[in-house]
Write a protein that holds these residues in place. Structure first.
Motif, short mmCIF file in Angstrom:
data_model
loop_
_atom_site.label_atom_id
_atom_site.label_comp_id
_atom_site.label_asym_id
_atom_site.label_seq_id
_atom_site.Cartn_x
_atom_site.Cartn_y
_atom_site.Cartn_z
N PRO A 124 0.83 -1.21 0.00
CA PRO A 124 0.00 0.00 0.00
C PRO A 124 0.86 1.26 0.00
O PRO A 124 0.46 2.30 -0.52
N PHE A 125 2.05 1.16 0.62
CA PHE A 125 2.92 2.32 0.69
C PHE A 125 3.64 2.55 -0.64
O PHE A 125 3.95 3.68 -1.00
N ALA A 126 3.90 1.44 -1.35
CA ALA A 126 4.66 1.55 -2.59
C ALA A 126 3.84 2.21 -3.70
O ALA A 126 4.38 2.80 -4.61
N ILE A 127 2.52 2.12 -3.60
CA ILE A 127 1.66 2.76 -4.59
C ILE A 127 1.56 4.25 -4.27
O ILE A 127 1.69 4.65 -3.11
N THR A 128 1.33 5.06 -5.27
CA THR A 128 1.12 6.49 -5.04
C THR A 128 0.05 6.68 -3.97
O THR A 128 -0.98 6.01 -4.00
N SER A 129 0.30 7.60 -3.05
CA SER A 129 -0.59 7.72 -1.89
C SER A 129 -2.03 8.01 -2.29
O SER A 129 -2.97 7.54 -1.66
N VAL A 130 -2.21 8.77 -3.37
CA VAL A 130 -3.57 9.09 -3.80
C VAL A 130 -4.30 7.83 -4.27
O VAL A 130 -5.46 7.61 -3.95
N ILE A 131 -3.57 6.98 -4.99
CA ILE A 131 -4.18 5.74 -5.46
C ILE A 131 -4.53 4.85 -4.27
O ILE A 131 -5.61 4.27 -4.21
N SER A 132 -3.60 4.75 -3.31
CA SER A 132 -3.88 3.94 -2.12
C SER A 132 -5.14 4.45 -1.44
O SER A 132 -5.98 3.66 -0.99
N SER A 190 -12.21 6.18 9.97
CA SER A 190 -12.01 5.47 8.71
C SER A 190 -10.78 6.02 7.99
O SER A 190 -9.97 5.27 7.45
N VAL A 191 -10.65 7.35 8.01
CA VAL A 191 -9.49 7.97 7.38
C VAL A 191 -8.22 7.49 8.06
O VAL A 191 -7.24 7.11 7.41
N ILE A 192 -8.25 7.48 9.39
CA ILE A 192 -7.08 7.03 10.14
C ILE A 192 -6.75 5.58 9.76
O ILE A 192 -5.59 5.23 9.52
N GLY A 193 -7.77 4.75 9.67
CA GLY A 193 -7.57 3.35 9.30
C GLY A 193 -6.87 3.22 7.97
O GLY A 193 -5.89 2.48 7.83
N VAL A 194 -7.34 3.97 6.98
CA VAL A 194 -6.74 3.86 5.65
C VAL A 194 -5.29 4.36 5.66
O VAL A 194 -4.40 3.73 5.09
N ILE A 195 -5.04 5.48 6.35
CA ILE A 195 -3.69 6.01 6.37
C ILE A 195 -2.75 5.06 7.13
O ILE A 195 -1.59 4.88 6.75
N LEU A 196 -3.27 4.41 8.17
CA LEU A 196 -2.47 3.40 8.87
C LEU A 196 -2.12 2.27 7.91
O LEU A 196 -0.96 1.85 7.81
N TRP A 197 -3.13 1.80 7.21
CA TRP A 197 -2.96 0.69 6.27
C TRP A 197 -1.87 1.04 5.25
O TRP A 197 -1.08 0.20 4.84
N ILE A 198 -1.83 2.32 4.87
CA ILE A 198 -0.83 2.75 3.89
C ILE A 198 0.56 2.78 4.51
O ILE A 198 1.53 2.34 3.92
N ASN A 199 0.67 3.27 5.76
CA ASN A 199 1.99 3.59 6.30
C ASN A 199 2.62 2.55 7.23
O ASN A 199 3.81 2.62 7.50
N VAL A 200 1.83 1.61 7.74
CA VAL A 200 2.40 0.66 8.69
C VAL A 200 3.56 -0.12 8.06
O VAL A 200 4.62 -0.27 8.66
N GLY A 201 3.40 -0.57 6.83
CA GLY A 201 4.42 -1.39 6.18
C GLY A 201 5.77 -0.71 6.16
O GLY A 201 6.79 -1.33 6.50
#
Lengths: 438, 311
Positions: free
Chosen positions: B132-140, B179-190
């Motif tokens: 999720p982090f490797a993809i452009t943040s907007v796409i994620s 929900s926003v926090i969840g998605v941003i976590l999903w993007i950045n945890v990795g």
């Protein structure tokens, strides 16, 4: 760390933009001259062509139309050469135009939406086009469409399209649910209720704040004779039972789960109906082409917006406008092109409104010439039942737009009822008017 | 309590004889600066100057289209009474307070679990986390939106299997922020997991062997060995994430544009709105400066706190 860099990157970009504006405005005193200066330099050089910059935000077919238009004009005479550039719409309005003008590198010819109209007009970035209309052309335009772009008796932009709102619906879904095409507010609500299932939204309305959100809401206010601002645009007239009722009615669809609060397809896209994920949708004339070409197998039809008891039909007529930079050195040359494009030979306006997209021309002669097309399929509904009730989209400052949008959302999400929301918004609108006029 | 350097340390510092700088050192110095110079110039032109300029702009009434009018501290006075600004700060704070600790614990936890993995699946799992982090943040963010879609989203389908009714997520004023926090976590945890993982791998094996001989295994070895040895990485991640959380914009802009009913309008988004939607560049600049001061103080405080702990 990547996140920090991303943050830094954003900050740097934002700040760079700010910096560029600084450089521009300090040597060109408000911006907009540089384009003219450079163009003048070349024109003084022994009859060389005047170069004019023309910016907009079109893509695909529409972009091609304007490219061809510019080419045709460039070939038709040898005094002016127009350079056309197009950007994506969000960038165009939020960064490209402001930074362009502020750095003195703005376009001579550009397109403007009602939401930005007053800010640009007050900054002298819209030249008076009144003297450049060809003989008899002004009378050809719908008076209301010219009123919408007139400030202090000066016509500051040229309207070239009118996009009207209607109620699109899926004929089969209505038939299967035993629902008639709604004509009144009560019928609309009942229909949405009957049509809503786990997989199908009863009625699609735009849920997110923005210019389009307000654009779709205004007719519900106008149908009762209400308005956001007083006639002269200086005072709020929002604290009225009409506004409260429009808010409550709109809000009920969201609060009762008949309209999704989040859409997967954009709120302007007829894809909401095309994908069979919704039974009804308020959308504009632009949707017809796509409904026919892409979703030909879905039985989509359109009707006028339902009205409240005792109300009168009203719909919103949106559309961008052509403007000429008032600080350009070549206002006259630029205005001539704009008039040539959309106020002269009706063929060009007709092509734009009927072949490239579907919209109404604000010119009677164009609509008459295109009679055959304007009476085809769903277009006939717009022409015969909706067109006459059109009111041009108001040119409220973006601060006012934001307050009205907030009031709508406050009711949609149950923070206030309509009466509380209009009361709270009333003062804020007056404040916003003051802030915007400074 | 201030920590003063002990006299011996001071002496130690000052007793080092001033060495003659050799020609070679000087050469290296020149080379290093030679390579750094373009970057330094870039930083100066694209970062420091604009910051100074933003401060200058914040003292003016300016809509980007007309000339600036000097307004003194008016913009700053205005922000003191701007309810929407304060509410945006509150929302930012909520975001930060929920997001930073969650990100910290989730990335640490997944790094520990990842460290325990052996065999060919390790690389694959790691990649999955980082994707999720490797993809452009907007796409994620858009993918996140699809997953959270109330009608067709996978999350609601899963909840349905568990017998929970469909939720509105991004379309609800009470759930949108989380929900926003969840998605941003999903993007950045990795990404943060990888940083922790590399730090964990740096810890020599013998430490654990020695510890286990002293009877410290499992939780104890984590508490008294791993955690302290990760403190530098932790500090780095916490500070950078906190700064980042105050600057979150792109994903929120894509997912909610601050809505519904302003429930996710963080400060940066409000600044964006004032600057680019209303074209109140002067006022937006003053808000940006105020936010900068807040982030700056917070980072200083964090740095002090952590360095004292370590000291």
């Amino acid at each position: 760390m990547k996140k920090a860099w991303r943050g830094l990157g954003f900050a740097a970009i934002a700040l760079t933009l700010v910096l560029q504006m600084a450089c521009g405005s300090s040597n060109s005193n408000g911006g907009g001259n540089a384009a003219g200066e450079s163009a003048q330099a070349s024109s003084e050089n022994g009859g060389k062509k005047v170069k004019l910059k023309f910016w907009d935000f079109h893509t695909e077919k529409e972009e091609q139309f304007f490219r061809d238009l510019v080419d045709e004009y460039n070939k038709s005479q040898n005094e002016v050469e127009i350079e056309y550039s197009t950007y994506d719409q969000t960038n165009y309005t939020s960064t490209k135009l402001p930074t362009g003008f502020a750095s003195g590198d703005g376009p001579d010819i550009y397109m403007i939406s009602p939401g930005d109209f007053m800010k640009f007009a007050n900054s002298g970035l819209m030249a008076d086009l009144t003297p450049y209309f060809p003989e008899g052309a002004k009378e050809d335009f719908l008076p209301a469409s010219l009123d919408a772009v007139t400030v202090d008796g000066k016509i500051l932009a040229l309207p070239y399209e009118l996009e009207l709102l209607g109620l699109y619906y899926n004929e089969d879904m209505l038939k299967n649910a035993g629902v008639e095409v709604p004509k009144t507010w009560d019928e609309l609500y009942d229909a949405a209720k009957k049509l809503t299932t786990n997989k199908v939204a009863g009625l699609v309305l735009p849920p997110d704040k923005g210019a389009y959100f307000n654009f779709v809401w205004y007719p519900f206010l106008w149908q009762q004779g209400g308005n956001v601002l007083s006639e002269d645009g200086t005072k709020s007239t929002f604290n009225t039972p009409e506004a409260a009722k429009a808010l409550d009615f709109w809000g009920s669809f969201f609060r009762d789960g008949l309209s999704p609060t989040k859409l997967q397809q954009g709120p302007t896209e007829i894809d909401n109906l095309g994908s069979q994920g919704a039974a009804m949708q308020v959308a504009g004339t632009w949707a017809i082409t796509r409904a026919e070409e892409v979703f030909g197998d879905v039985p989509i039809n359109v009707a006028p917006l339902p009205i409240p008891e005792g109300g009168k039909a009203a719909t919103d007529a949106g559309g961008w406008k052509f403007a000429v930079n008032g600080k350009s050195e070549h206002v006259e040359e630029a205005a001539k092109f704009v008039m040539w494009a959309f106020a002269d030979d009706p063929a060009r306006a007709l092509k734009w409104c009927t072949e490239i997209k579907f919209a109404y021309s604000p010119r009677q002669s164009v609509v008459e010439q295109g009679e055959a097309i304007y009476n085809k399929g769903m277009r006939k509904v717009f022409t015969e039942e909706i067109y006459d009730s059109a009111i041009p989209e108001p040119r409220y400052p973006s601060e006012v737009l934001d307050v009205v949008g907030e009031a709508i959302q406050n009711v949609m999400f149950g923070k206030y009822d309509g009466a509380q929301a209009v009361q709270e918004a009333d003062g804020k609108i007056n404040e916003a008017l003051q802030a915007a006029s400074n | 309590m201030a920590i003063r350097p002990s006299p011996s340390r001071l002496e130690g510092g000052s007793t080092v004889a001033p060495r003659r700088i050799s020609a070679r050192t000087r050469n290296e110095w020149f080379t290093a600066y030679g390579f750094l110079l373009p970057n330094i110039i870039g930083l100066f032109v694209f970062v420091f100057l604009p910051i100074l300029y933003a401060f200058y702009a914040s003292l003016h009434d300016w809509n980007a289209l007309s000339p600036k009018v000097f307004a003194g501290l008016d913009n700053y006075r205005k922000l003191l009474h701007d309810d929407e600004w304060w509410s945006s700060l509150k929302i930012t704070l909520l975001f930060s307070v929920v997001y930073v600790p969650l990100l910290y614990f989730l990335s640490l936890l997944s790094a520990l679990l990842m460290n325990a993995l052996r065999g060919w699946t390790t690389g694959l799992t790691r990649t999955l986390f980082l994707l999720p982090f490797a993809i452009t943040s907007v796409i994620s963010a858009i993918i996140g939106m699809f997953m959270l879609d109330p009608r067709n989203g996978i999350i609601n389908s899963l909840l349905g299997l568990a017998g929970i009714g469909p939720q509105q997520f991004l379309g609800s004023t009470s759930q949108a922020m989380y929900s926003v926090i969840g998605v941003i976590l999903w993007i950045n945890v990795g990404y943060n997991m990888i940083i922790f993982l590399s730090a964990i791998k740096e810890i020599p094996r013998d430490y654990y062997e020695a510890a286990s001989m002293d009877g410290a295994t499992g939780w104890k070895s984590f508490r008294y060995l791993t955690l302290p040895l990760l403190s530098e990485t932790s500090t780095f991640i916490l500070i950078v994430t906190t700064i980042g959380s105050f600057q979150a914009l792109d994903q929120i802009l894509v997912m909610t544009q601050g809505g519904p009913a302003n429930s996710t309008e963080v400060s940066v988004l409000y600044i964006y709105k004032q600057g680019f939607q209303f074209l109140n560049m002067g006022y937006a600049s003053s808000l940006a400066i105020a936010l900068f001061v807040i982030i700056f103080c917070l980072s200083l405080f964090q740095l002090k706190l952590f360095s004292r702990k370590q000291g």
